[in-house]
Scaffold this motif. Structure first.
Motif, mmCIF file in Angstrom:
data_model
loop_
_atom_site.group_PDB
_atom_site.id
_atom_site.type_symbol
_atom_site.label_atom_id
_atom_site.label_comp_id
_atom_site.label_asym_id
_atom_site.label_seq_id
_atom_site.Cartn_x
_atom_site.Cartn_y
_atom_site.Cartn_z
ATOM 1 N N VAL A 28 6.651 3.006 -22.112
ATOM 2 C CA VAL A 28 7.381 3.156 -20.855
ATOM 3 C C VAL A 28 8.395 4.292 -20.956
ATOM 4 O O VAL A 28 8.501 5.130 -20.049
ATOM 5 N N VAL A 29 9.138 4.347 -22.065
ATOM 6 C CA VAL A 29 10.124 5.421 -22.241
ATOM 7 C C VAL A 29 9.440 6.783 -22.227
ATOM 8 O O VAL A 29 9.839 7.707 -21.499
ATOM 9 N N ALA A 30 8.406 6.927 -23.045
ATOM 10 C CA ALA A 30 7.700 8.207 -23.104
ATOM 11 C C ALA A 30 7.052 8.533 -21.759
ATOM 12 O O ALA A 30 7.070 9.685 -21.307
ATOM 13 N N GLY A 31 6.478 7.516 -21.094
ATOM 14 C CA GLY A 31 5.816 7.767 -19.816
ATOM 15 C C GLY A 31 6.780 8.190 -18.725
ATOM 16 O O GLY A 31 6.503 9.128 -17.967
ATOM 17 N N VAL A 32 7.929 7.508 -18.633
ATOM 18 C CA VAL A 32 8.917 7.869 -17.617
ATOM 19 C C VAL A 32 9.426 9.291 -17.833
ATOM 20 O O VAL A 32 9.522 10.095 -16.900
ATOM 21 N N VAL A 33 9.769 9.620 -19.081
ATOM 22 C CA VAL A 33 10.264 10.966 -19.374
ATOM 23 C C VAL A 33 9.171 12.005 -19.130
ATOM 24 O O VAL A 33 9.424 13.077 -18.554
ATOM 25 N N PHE A 34 7.946 11.703 -19.533
ATOM 26 C CA PHE A 34 6.845 12.644 -19.347
ATOM 27 C C PHE A 34 6.650 12.987 -17.873
ATOM 28 O O PHE A 34 6.605 14.158 -17.479
ATOM 29 N N PHE A 35 6.532 11.968 -17.032
ATOM 30 C CA PHE A 35 6.268 12.219 -15.611
ATOM 31 C C PHE A 35 7.483 12.822 -14.908
ATOM 32 O O PHE A 35 7.331 13.654 -14.004
ATOM 33 N N ALA A 36 8.702 12.420 -15.321
ATOM 34 C CA ALA A 36 9.889 13.003 -14.700
ATOM 35 C C ALA A 36 10.011 14.491 -15.034
ATOM 36 O O ALA A 36 10.264 15.322 -14.145
ATOM 37 N N VAL A 37 9.835 14.832 -16.311
ATOM 38 C CA VAL A 37 9.935 16.237 -16.713
ATOM 39 C C VAL A 37 8.811 17.058 -16.087
ATOM 40 O O VAL A 37 9.026 18.180 -15.602
ATOM 41 N N ARG A 38 7.625 16.502 -16.072
ATOM 42 C CA ARG A 38 6.504 17.242 -15.477
ATOM 43 C C ARG A 38 6.719 17.474 -13.983
ATOM 44 O O ARG A 38 6.399 18.548 -13.453
ATOM 45 N N ALA A 39 7.278 16.481 -13.281
ATOM 46 C CA ALA A 39 7.554 16.645 -11.855
ATOM 47 C C ALA A 39 8.627 17.698 -11.614
ATOM 48 O O ALA A 39 8.522 18.511 -10.678
ATOM 49 N N LEU A 40 9.653 17.706 -12.451
ATOM 50 C CA LEU A 40 10.708 18.712 -12.300
ATOM 51 C C LEU A 40 10.185 20.120 -12.585
ATOM 52 O O LEU A 40 10.502 21.074 -11.865
ATOM 53 N N TYR B 68 4.775 20.860 -22.184
ATOM 54 C CA TYR B 68 6.235 20.832 -22.244
ATOM 55 C C TYR B 68 6.748 19.409 -21.992
ATOM 56 O O TYR B 68 7.669 18.935 -22.667
ATOM 57 N N ALA B 69 6.140 18.744 -21.008
ATOM 58 C CA ALA B 69 6.546 17.372 -20.709
ATOM 59 C C ALA B 69 6.247 16.444 -21.879
ATOM 60 O O ALA B 69 7.026 15.538 -22.186
ATOM 61 N N ALA B 70 5.119 16.663 -22.551
ATOM 62 C CA ALA B 70 4.783 15.848 -23.724
ATOM 63 C C ALA B 70 5.807 16.054 -24.835
ATOM 64 O O ALA B 70 6.189 15.093 -25.523
ATOM 65 N N GLY B 71 6.262 17.301 -25.026
ATOM 66 C CA GLY B 71 7.290 17.562 -26.034
ATOM 67 C C GLY B 71 8.596 16.861 -25.707
ATOM 68 O O GLY B 71 9.250 16.294 -26.593
ATOM 69 N N ALA B 72 8.995 16.873 -24.423
ATOM 70 C CA ALA B 72 10.219 16.177 -24.025
ATOM 71 C C ALA B 72 10.072 14.670 -24.214
ATOM 72 O O ALA B 72 11.013 13.990 -24.662
ATOM 73 N N ALA B 73 8.899 14.141 -23.887
ATOM 74 C CA ALA B 73 8.665 12.714 -24.077
ATOM 75 C C ALA B 73 8.711 12.340 -25.551
ATOM 76 O O ALA B 73 9.222 11.270 -25.913
ATOM 77 N N LEU B 74 8.214 13.207 -26.416
ATOM 78 C CA LEU B 74 8.251 12.941 -27.855
ATOM 79 C C LEU B 74 9.691 12.910 -28.354
ATOM 80 O O LEU B 74 10.062 12.044 -29.166
ATOM 81 N N ALA B 75 10.526 13.834 -27.875
ATOM 82 C CA ALA B 75 11.941 13.833 -28.271
ATOM 83 C C ALA B 75 12.643 12.567 -27.783
ATOM 84 O O ALA B 75 13.443 11.964 -28.517
#
Length: 777
Positions: A295-307, A323-330
């Protein structure tokens, strides 16, 4: 009429007739083996073999020699390399992996080796650094890294201890403190075959537990605590800040669950809510694992990708998905550190990291290879995790879900092209079906491990997950993440309140489902054999690709009656000789006690498949107690006595069939005696009646000596009394005869009521102890 050839027998002819069938079977098996030898098919079996080696290590009677194990593993690896072009290569690799697992566990034990307290100490003066603290429902705990120790009697200096203190008085992580404490050895299994809490603490570097006596004094540190301590103190400070901020807005279980979801602290949740969560099948929500990490990785992934999608230049020239995958990993890495990096969280992060990295390098993400790599890393870094329930249940659930994906889960629920309302309805129905199927598969995969460790199965887990998990996924976790982001700016209050709405629904579902008839099915404790067979069946069913996979179903089916046929003891005796459980004529346990230990009795009842609580009045039914001890009857009418005084011992020796006491028994005692000195050597015991003899199993057989369970020095144990058969009860499984030839007559006399059974009801003491404040996790 057909005649047999000369010199031929009927047996030979029948064998000849069966030969074509045997050849057909051989051809079929050879075809299955060929199908299993495809590229990459060996990798998923490596963690299975590695885990088998680790399990083998933990069954050893004494500590193996690490360098001998390492040389053996290297030799087997060399053999496997030499056979790399041979048909036996796969088998050689798996054997080498078993040896490697054994070696990894032995080396890890040698690396973390530290002193472990063997006997209680009182009034110990300690100085050291606080490495971490926990807030519990009725008390707090903290881990102290000792720099100076003064004990009343000579003992090895401990490195770390875990201490309980009054609620709200635990010192901050990173502080240097002075205190006095009562120390006890780490808790041994509470019954033979029970979970080994001492082993867990050993691999955490903790050599004793105890209670703080008086105040804790914070002093200036004489030296730097090191980088690791500063790191732990920093993370502890972040957790404390988050908890303090949530505490201002929320209270009670809402605050405790919110903190558990974000920081991994789940010790402040009240016992009724905690029990309801596990009985309903929602207990996994409280332990940060794959779901939370996803859930954490998914929320960050989709939020960053949308932005990023709002910037046209990036959508054209840059791979915003990567890029979104990298942010989700962090974000997942930060969540791992914040939550305390438990085994389940480590596995979840590794799985998530492999998925995100695969996404960044354009590879398929959810495969058995992904799970195998995560399992290999966890087992190599923390081999002791294998015997922990969280590892077993986490990987079992993930294995089942990955198998579901590999079988074509997305295609299974693919819907035809629709538009408008029909498409929305089909999408909603598909999501509900996906959630139900995933919950069912994960629940079935973890069921045998829950039954083995917690002695219960949940009947309505799918229903509870269907009702609660959408709210947790769509409301609770996103609100919590937004609260963390907004907290530094002071706008987090609204998100905590939104989170509380979802948590209230979660608790409502848990309590409602737990209250349904038959919500929990108690299961009596069974041995490790059925669990190993189920595990082999599960991995065979999911990892095999040929028809051999159906052997897994056969193994699972065979393990079920084996587990249900486990024999229950007639008598269970606590390791300190103060608590005894006796099976009465109704088939249920009755409790005799000298003192109170609610957690012990809770474990005994669960292991017996008994759904009663430790405070149930019926536990004292048929038990007569006075100041001298307690007496109750077995199913066949013979008496079992817990004697507190020498006078009671002298009386019960000739009236009881089994006598448990902390005092020496006199000459000619006809009862089967279990003394405190014996229990110090053997730990808790379970007795089964075999005719006129008793068959005993013990926690610490005489041949077993592991570093996390050191034996008390002989000077601390009274000299053995060879005139008592109880001194021979150290054998893990042996039949013992009565004390004297007159024992049969004395046991006949034992059918007569004990004087204590004539006490008035007001003088009797039922077994109804409170739960121990310092019970293990």
């Amino acid at each position: 009429m057909r005649t047999w050839p000369a010199g031929a027998s009927i047996t030979t002819a029948r064998l000849g007739a069966l030969r074509p069938h045997g050849e057909a079977l051989w051809d079929w098996l050879r075809g299955c083996v060929q199908a299993e030898r495809g590229p990459g098919r060996l990798l998923p079996w490596l963690p299975v073999a590695l885990g088998a080696g680790i399990a083998l290590y933990f069954t050893a009677d004494h500590e193996p020699i690490a360098f001998v194990a390492a040389l053996t593993a290297l030799a087997l690896a060399a053999v496997a390399f030499a056979l790399r072009h041979h048909a036996l290569f796969a088998l050689a690799v798996l054997i080498a992996a078993v040896a490697a697992g054994f070696t990894v566990a032995a080396l890890k034990t040698a690396r973390v080796a530290h002193p472990v307290l063997a006997q209680p100490l009182f009034g110990v003066a300690l100085k050291g650094f606080v490495e971490g603290r926990e807030q519990r429902e009725r008390s707090d705990r903290f881990v102290l890294r000792i720099t100076h120790m003064e004990a009343p009697r000579s003992t090895s200096s401990l490195q770390r201890v875990r201490l309980s203190v009054r609620k709200g008085t635990a010192p901050a992580a990173g502080s240097f403190v002075e205190l006095k404490a009562r120390l006890t050895p780490p808790m041994a299994p509470l019954q033979p075959g029970g979970y080994d809490f001492a082993r867990d603490l050993y691999f955490q570097g903790i050599g004793a537990t105890g209670w703080v006596l008086g105040a804790v004094t914070v002093k200036p540190a004489p030296e730097s605590g090191g980088l690791a301590l500063r790191y732990a103190a920093t993370l502890q400070g972040i957790r404390d800040a988050i908890d303090a901020r949530i505490r201002i807005v929320l209270e009670g279980d809402r605050r405790a669950i919110a903190t558990a979801l974000l920081t991994g602290r789940r010790d402040a949740i009240s016992a009724p809510v905690n029990d309801a969560m596990f009985i309903s099948g929602l207990g996994h929500v409280l332990s940060i694992s794959g779901y939370h990490m996803a859930v954490v990785a998914g929320v960050v992934f989709f939020a960053v990708r949308a932005l990023l999608a709002l910037l046209p230049a990036l959508t054209v020239w840059g791979p915003i998905k990567k890029y979104a995958a990298g942010a989700a990993l962090a974000a997942a890495a930060f969540y791992l550190a914040l939550s305390g990096a438990e085994v389940a969280t480590q596995r979840s992060f590794l799985m998530t990291a492999v998925v995100l990295i695969a996404m960044m390098v354009d590879r398929q993400a959810i495969t058995f290879r992904t799970l195998a790599i995560a399992a290999l890393i966890v087992l190599l870094l923390a081999p002791e995790a294998l015997v922990h329930p969280s590892f077993q249940m986490s990987f079992a659930a993930t294995l089942g879900l990955v198998a579901l994906v590999q079988l074509g889960l997305p295609a299974l629920f693919a819907s035809p092209d629709q538009s408008g309302t029909a498409r929305a309805a089909l999408w909603g129905a598909r999501e509900i079906a996906l959630l139900a199927l995933a919950s069912l598969v994960a629940g079935l995969a973890t069921l045998p491990y829950a039954a083995y460790h917690f002695h219960r199965v949940t009947a309505y887990g799918v229903l509870a997950n269907l009702l609660a998990m959408p709210v947790v996924s769509a409301l609770v976790m996103p609100a919590g993440l937004l609260g963390l982001v907004a907290m530094p700016f002071g706008f987090d209050t609204v998100f905590w309140r939104i989170m509380a709405i979802g948590i209230e629904w979660l608790v409502l579902v848990a309590q409602g489902v737990a209250a349904l008839p038959g919500a929990v099915g108690p299961i009596a404790a069974f041995g490790v054999g059925p669990l190993l067979v189920v595990t082999l069946g599960l991995v065979t069913l999911t990892l095999q690709r040929s028809a051999l996979r159906y052997l897994g179903v056969v193994l699972i089916v065979l393990a079920v009656p084996w587990a249900l046929a486990a024999e229950r003891p007639d008598i269970v005796i606590g390791g300190d000789g103060r608590q005894v459980a006796v099976r009465g004529a109704d088939g249920r346990l009755r409790l005799l006690q000298d003192g109170q230990h609610g957690f012990l009795q809770k474990v005994w009842l669960a292991a017996d498949g008994d759904g009663r609580s430790a405070s149930e009045p019926s536990l004292g039914a048929g038990v007569s107690c006075d100041r001298d001890g307690c007496v109750t009857a077995l199913a066949d009418g013979r008496l079992v006595a817990l004697s507190k005084t020498p006078e009671a011992v002298a009386e019960d020796c000739h009236k009881a069939a089994v006598l448990v006491t902390r005092h020496p028994a006199p000459e000619g005692c006809a009862a089967y005696v279990i003394e405190a000195d014996t229990l110090r050597r053997t730990g808790a015991q379970r007795l089964r009646s075999v005719g006129t003899s008793w068959q005993a199993s013990v926690v610490h057989p005489p041949e077993r000596d592991r570093p996390w369970a050191p034996r008390a020095p002989l000077s601390a144990i009274s000299s053995a009394r060879t005139k008592h058969p109880a001194d021979r009860s150290t054998a893990s499984s042996a039949e013992r005869e009565p004390r004297s030839p007159t024992a049969q007559g004395e046991r006949a006399a034992s059918q007569r009521p004990s004087p204590r059974s004539q006490l008035s009801p007001a003088a009797r003491t039922p077994a109804s102890p409170p739960v121990d404040d310092d019970e293990p996790d």
